[in-house]
Scaffold this motif. Structure first.
Motif, PDB file in Angstrom:
ATOM      1  N   LYS A  16      -0.151   8.855   3.332  1.00 19.73           N
ATOM      2  CA  LYS A  16      -0.259   8.341   1.818  1.00 19.73           C
ATOM      3  C   LYS A  16      -0.269  10.057   0.918  1.00 19.73           C
ATOM      4  O   LYS A  16      -0.501  10.326  -0.164  1.00 19.73           O
ATOM      5  CB  LYS A  16      -2.053   8.295   1.489  1.00 19.73           C
ATOM      6  N   VAL A  17      -0.283  10.540   1.460  1.00 18.81           N
ATOM      7  CA  VAL A  17       0.162  12.425   1.430  1.00 18.81           C
ATOM      8  C   VAL A  17       1.168  13.332   0.962  1.00 18.81           C
ATOM      9  O   VAL A  17       1.299  12.560   2.581  1.00 18.81           O
ATOM     10  CB  VAL A  17      -1.041  13.301   1.843  1.00 18.81           C
ATOM     11  N   PHE A  18       2.066  13.701   0.276  1.00 18.55           N
ATOM     12  CA  PHE A  18       3.530  14.070   0.673  1.00 18.55           C
ATOM     13  C   PHE A  18       2.718  16.015   0.593  1.00 18.55           C
ATOM     14  O   PHE A  18       2.572  16.320   0.435  1.00 18.55           O
ATOM     15  CB  PHE A  18       4.109  14.150  -0.425  1.00 18.55           C
ATOM     16  N   ILE A  31      -0.703  14.834  -3.956  1.00 19.37           N
ATOM     17  CA  ILE A  31      -1.351  13.737  -4.271  1.00 19.37           C
ATOM     18  C   ILE A  31      -0.907  12.971  -5.270  1.00 19.37           C
ATOM     19  O   ILE A  31      -1.320  13.363  -6.795  1.00 19.37           O
ATOM     20  CB  ILE A  31      -2.738  13.143  -3.525  1.00 19.37           C
ATOM     21  N   ARG A  32       0.112  12.015  -5.020  1.00 18.53           N
ATOM     22  CA  ARG A  32       0.366  11.354  -6.944  1.00 18.53           C
ATOM     23  C   ARG A  32       0.887  12.563  -7.659  1.00 18.53           C
ATOM     24  O   ARG A  32       1.521  12.026  -8.923  1.00 18.53           O
ATOM     25  CB  ARG A  32      -0.779  10.845  -7.904  1.00 18.53           C
ATOM     26  N   GLU A  73     -11.027  11.867   4.163  1.00 16.20           N
ATOM     27  CA  GLU A  73     -11.621  10.453   3.631  1.00 16.20           C
ATOM     28  C   GLU A  73     -10.352  11.088   2.195  1.00 16.20           C
ATOM     29  O   GLU A  73     -10.179  11.822   1.904  1.00 16.20           O
ATOM     30  CB  GLU A  73     -12.556  10.648   2.642  1.00 16.20           C
ATOM     31  N   VAL A  74      -9.369   9.884   1.805  1.00 11.43           N
ATOM     32  CA  VAL A  74      -8.373  10.501   0.924  1.00 11.43           C
ATOM     33  C   VAL A  74      -8.372   9.913  -0.365  1.00 11.43           C
ATOM     34  O   VAL A  74      -8.463   8.703   0.402  1.00 11.43           O
ATOM     35  CB  VAL A  74      -7.023  10.717   1.662  1.00 11.43           C
ATOM     36  N   ILE A  75      -8.477  10.027  -1.588  1.00 10.47           N
ATOM     37  CA  ILE A  75      -9.015   9.555  -2.785  1.00 10.47           C
ATOM     38  C   ILE A  75      -7.940   9.584  -3.108  1.00 10.47           C
ATOM     39  O   ILE A  75      -8.093  10.241  -4.378  1.00 10.47           O
ATOM     40  CB  ILE A  75      -9.913  10.085  -3.480  1.00 10.47           C
ATOM     41  N   MET A  92      -9.188  15.112  -1.230  1.00 16.25           N
ATOM     42  CA  MET A  92      -9.433  15.383   0.531  1.00 16.25           C
ATOM     43  C   MET A  92     -10.789  15.799   1.263  1.00 16.25           C
ATOM     44  O   MET A  92     -11.449  17.233   0.968  1.00 16.25           O
ATOM     45  CB  MET A  92      -8.291  16.158   0.500  1.00 16.25           C
ATOM     46  N   ASN A  93     -11.579  15.011   1.621  1.00 15.31           N
ATOM     47  CA  ASN A  93     -12.670  15.066   2.239  1.00 15.31           C
ATOM     48  C   ASN A  93     -12.464  15.341   3.745  1.00 15.31           C
ATOM     49  O   ASN A  93     -12.599  14.064   4.628  1.00 15.31           O
ATOM     50  CB  ASN A  93     -14.027  13.923   1.862  1.00 15.31           C
TER      51      ASN A  93
END
Length: 129
Positions: A16-18, A31-32, A73-75, A92-93
Motif C-alpha cells: 500500500k505504501v511506495f 502514500i497516494r 496501521e496505514v490509513i 501511518m500509525n
C-alpha cells in the motif's frame, strides 16, 4: 511471522505504501503520490513529523525500530478531519510493544530473543519466543 530488516521494508511488504530508499538505506514513504511532508507518521499517538518541513521526502521511518513494533496501521486517503492538515496523503500509525508486568512477586522472568547476522548477500536470523 514477518521479520523485516527495517521499518521501511515492513511498510513496503504491505503493498500500500511506495518507499523511496535513496539515502543509504533510508525509507521515505509515499502514500497516494504525497511525499512525507504530507503524510502523518504517528508512534503510539505521538506525531513524528509535521507539514512545516520543506517539501519532498525529508522524513524517513528507519528511525523506528522494526523489532519494537507490535502493530502498524496505514490509513489511506485524507485524514485531515481526524489528524489535522498534516495528513493530506494518509496516516501511518505505529504501536510499540507493551510491557508486561508480573502481578505476583514471583521470581520468574519471561522474554523474547532474536538474533540476526547479515552481510550484503546473506542473512540468517533466529527468533525464540
Amino acid at each position: 511471522m514477518a521479520n523485516p530488516q527495517t521499518t521501511a521494508d515492513l511498510l513496503t511488504n504491505t503493498g500500500k505504501v511506495f518507499m523511496q530508499k535513496s539515502q543509504l538505506g533510508g525509507g521515505s514513504p509515499m502514500i497516494r503520490g504525497f511525499a512525507t511532508n504530507r503524510v502523518l507518521i504517528n508512534v503510539d499517538g505521538i506525531r513524528m513529523n509535521n507539514a512545516i518541513f520543506r517539501s519532498g521526502n525529508v522524513q524517513n521511518v528507519i528511525s523506528i525500530d522494526a523489532n519494537s513494533i507490535q502493530n502498524t496501521e496505514v490509513i489511506l486517503g485524507p485524514g485531515t478531519v481526524i489528524y489535522g492538515s498534516d495528513a493530506i496523503g494518509g496516516v501511518m500509525n505505529f504501536y510499540t510493544l507493551a510491557p508486561e508486568f508480573s502481578s505476583d512477586k514471583s521470581q520468574y522472568y519471561f522474554g523474547n530473543v532474536m538474533s540476526r547476522w547479515s552481510s550484503a548477500n546473506n542473512e540468517k536470523h533466529f527468533i525464540l519466543i
